[in-house]
Design a protein around this motif. Sequence first.
Motif, PDB file in Angstrom:
ATOM      1  N   ASP A  94       0.839  -1.198   0.000  1.00  0.00           N
ATOM      2  CA  ASP A  94       0.000   0.000   0.000  1.00  0.00           C
ATOM      3  C   ASP A  94       0.879   1.253   0.000  1.00  0.00           C
ATOM      4  O   ASP A  94       1.194   1.791   1.060  1.00  0.00           O
ATOM      5  N   PRO A  95       1.282   1.723  -1.184  1.00  0.00           N
ATOM      6  CA  PRO A  95       2.164   2.893  -1.262  1.00  0.00           C
ATOM      7  C   PRO A  95       1.569   4.168  -0.656  1.00  0.00           C
ATOM      8  O   PRO A  95       2.310   5.077  -0.302  1.00  0.00           O
ATOM      9  N   GLN A  96       0.256   4.233  -0.544  1.00  0.00           N
ATOM     10  CA  GLN A  96      -0.378   5.434   0.007  1.00  0.00           C
ATOM     11  C   GLN A  96      -0.555   5.364   1.520  1.00  0.00           C
ATOM     12  O   GLN A  96      -1.049   6.311   2.135  1.00  0.00           O
ATOM     13  N   SER A  97      -0.141   4.283   2.137  1.00  0.00           N
ATOM     14  CA  SER A  97      -0.281   4.139   3.583  1.00  0.00           C
ATOM     15  C   SER A  97       0.744   5.007   4.304  1.00  0.00           C
ATOM     16  O   SER A  97       1.886   5.137   3.870  1.00  0.00           O
ATOM     17  N   ALA A  98       0.320   5.585   5.385  1.00  0.00           N
ATOM     18  CA  ALA A  98       1.224   6.354   6.237  1.00  0.00           C
ATOM     19  C   ALA A  98       1.379   5.641   7.581  1.00  0.00           C
ATOM     20  O   ALA A  98       1.831   6.230   8.553  1.00  0.00           O
ATOM     21  N   GLU A  99       1.022   4.367   7.611  1.00  0.00           N
ATOM     22  CA  GLU A  99       1.020   3.591   8.848  1.00  0.00           C
ATOM     23  C   GLU A  99       2.398   3.524   9.504  1.00  0.00           C
ATOM     24  O   GLU A  99       2.512   3.480  10.720  1.00  0.00           O
ATOM     25  N   ARG A 134      -1.044  19.925  17.232  1.00  0.00           N
ATOM     26  CA  ARG A 134      -1.620  18.585  17.002  1.00  0.00           C
ATOM     27  C   ARG A 134      -2.144  18.438  15.586  1.00  0.00           C
ATOM     28  O   ARG A 134      -1.863  17.445  14.903  1.00  0.00           O
ATOM     29  N   ASP A 135      -2.894  19.445  15.119  1.00  0.00           N
ATOM     30  CA  ASP A 135      -3.458  19.394  13.766  1.00  0.00           C
ATOM     31  C   ASP A 135      -2.355  19.312  12.709  1.00  0.00           C
ATOM     32  O   ASP A 135      -2.435  18.536  11.760  1.00  0.00           O
ATOM     33  N   TRP A 136      -1.329  20.116  12.889  1.00  0.00           N
ATOM     34  CA  TRP A 136      -0.207  20.130  11.950  1.00  0.00           C
ATOM     35  C   TRP A 136       0.505  18.781  11.925  1.00  0.00           C
ATOM     36  O   TRP A 136       0.782  18.239  10.858  1.00  0.00           O
ATOM     37  N   LEU A 137       0.782  18.225  13.104  1.00  0.00           N
ATOM     38  CA  LEU A 137       1.462  16.927  13.165  1.00  0.00           C
ATOM     39  C   LEU A 137       0.622  15.818  12.538  1.00  0.00           C
ATOM     40  O   LEU A 137       1.150  14.949  11.844  1.00  0.00           O
ATOM     41  N   LEU A 138      -0.671  15.848  12.759  1.00  0.00           N
ATOM     42  CA  LEU A 138      -1.545  14.833  12.144  1.00  0.00           C
ATOM     43  C   LEU A 138      -1.511  14.926  10.620  1.00  0.00           C
ATOM     44  O   LEU A 138      -1.425  13.907   9.928  1.00  0.00           O
ATOM     45  N   ARG A 139      -1.575  16.141  10.103  1.00  0.00           N
ATOM     46  CA  ARG A 139      -1.498  16.310   8.639  1.00  0.00           C
ATOM     47  C   ARG A 139      -0.163  15.800   8.097  1.00  0.00           C
ATOM     48  O   ARG A 139      -0.109  15.123   7.076  1.00  0.00           O
ATOM     49  N   GLU A 140       0.909  16.120   8.790  1.00  0.00           N
ATOM     50  CA  GLU A 140       2.239  15.677   8.362  1.00  0.00           C
ATOM     51  C   GLU A 140       2.355  14.158   8.403  1.00  0.00           C
ATOM     52  O   GLU A 140       2.911  13.549   7.498  1.00  0.00           O
ATOM     53  N   ALA A 141       1.836  13.560   9.450  1.00  0.00           N
ATOM     54  CA  ALA A 141       1.951  12.104   9.626  1.00  0.00           C
ATOM     55  C   ALA A 141       1.091  11.324   8.640  1.00  0.00           C
ATOM     56  O   ALA A 141       1.350  10.146   8.399  1.00  0.00           O
ATOM     57  N   GLU A 142       0.088  11.961   8.068  1.00  0.00           N
ATOM     58  CA  GLU A 142      -0.801  11.271   7.122  1.00  0.00           C
ATOM     59  C   GLU A 142      -0.303  11.342   5.680  1.00  0.00           C
ATOM     60  O   GLU A 142      -0.855  10.678   4.813  1.00  0.00           O
ATOM     61  N   ARG A 143       0.748  12.104   5.435  1.00  0.00           N
ATOM     62  CA  ARG A 143       1.288  12.200   4.068  1.00  0.00           C
ATOM     63  C   ARG A 143       2.281  11.076   3.836  1.00  0.00           C
ATOM     64  O   ARG A 143       3.308  10.997   4.510  1.00  0.00           O
ATOM     65  N   PRO A 144       2.010  10.189   2.875  1.00  0.00           N
ATOM     66  CA  PRO A 144       2.939   9.081   2.637  1.00  0.00           C
ATOM     67  C   PRO A 144       4.206   9.551   1.930  1.00  0.00           C
ATOM     68  O   PRO A 144       4.265  10.658   1.391  1.00  0.00           O
ATOM     69  N   PHE A 145       5.202   8.684   1.931  1.00  0.00           N
ATOM     70  CA  PHE A 145       6.451   8.926   1.223  1.00  0.00           C
ATOM     71  C   PHE A 145       6.457   8.132  -0.077  1.00  0.00           C
ATOM     72  O   PHE A 145       5.810   7.100  -0.177  1.00  0.00           O
ATOM     73  N   ASP A 146       7.219   8.590  -1.033  1.00  0.00           N
ATOM     74  CA  ASP A 146       7.474   7.819  -2.240  1.00  0.00           C
ATOM     75  C   ASP A 146       8.874   7.228  -2.073  1.00  0.00           C
ATOM     76  O   ASP A 146       9.878   7.898  -2.313  1.00  0.00           O
ATOM     77  N   LEU A 147       8.930   5.978  -1.636  1.00  0.00           N
ATOM     78  CA  LEU A 147      10.213   5.360  -1.337  1.00  0.00           C
ATOM     79  C   LEU A 147      11.034   5.084  -2.594  1.00  0.00           C
ATOM     80  O   LEU A 147      12.248   4.907  -2.501  1.00  0.00           O
TER      81      LEU A 147
END
Length: 190
Positions: free
Chosen positions: A64-69, A142-155
Motif C-alpha cells: 500500500d504505497p499510500q499508507s502512512a502507517e 496537534r493538527d499540523w502533526l496529524l497532517r504531516e503524519a498522514e502524508r505518505p512517502f514515495d520510497l
Amino acid sequence: MNAPSSRDGRVAALPDHLREAMLRRLAGEAPASPEMEGIPRTPSREASPQSPAQQRLWFRYELDPQSAEYIVPLVLRLTGDLDLDVLRLAVDRLVERHESLRTTFDSVNGRGVQTVQPAAEVPIQVTRARVPADGDREAPVRDWLLREAERPFDLRRGPVFRAGLLRLGSQPAYLSTMPTLMEIFTRQTD
C-alpha cells in the motif's frame, strides 16, 4: 576454568602474536587489519541488497504505497530566535553526511534493493498558524502533526524523510521530521 575478569587478564590470555599486534595497533605503530576496516562503501547510485528492516518497510510500502502507517513523526519545540537559513544549512549538512537519508528503494528481479542518491538541498516546509481565540496552543500543533503524519512517502523517488517547521505566532517554533532525521539531528547536536 575461569576466564580472566580484568582487562589485563584478558590481554594476557591472548596468544603472543595477537597481543603484540594489538599493542602495536594501540600505540599507532600498525595499520588496522583489513577485517577491522568496517563495512566497505558502495559507490553511489549502485543498487545493493536491502537490510532486513528495509525489506519489512519495502514489503509494507509495496502492499500500500499510500499508507502512512509506518510514519512516526518526531517533533522538537524550538525556543529563542531561529535563523531559518542556518537550520536549512544544518539539515543539508546532515543529509550530506548520512547516506540513509538519501537512500531510495526499488525492486530488481523481484528482490528489494536500495540506492544511495547524491546529496541535494532539503526543502523545509514552513507552516504558519495562529493561536486560537481560546488560547489552546496545542491544538494547531496537534493538527499540523496529524497532517504531516498522514502524508505518505514515495520510497522509489525519495526523499525518504521530510522536515517541516511550524511557526505559532512569533514564537515558539516546532521542528518536525519524519521518520529518521530527528534521531540523527539530536545526536549530532548533543
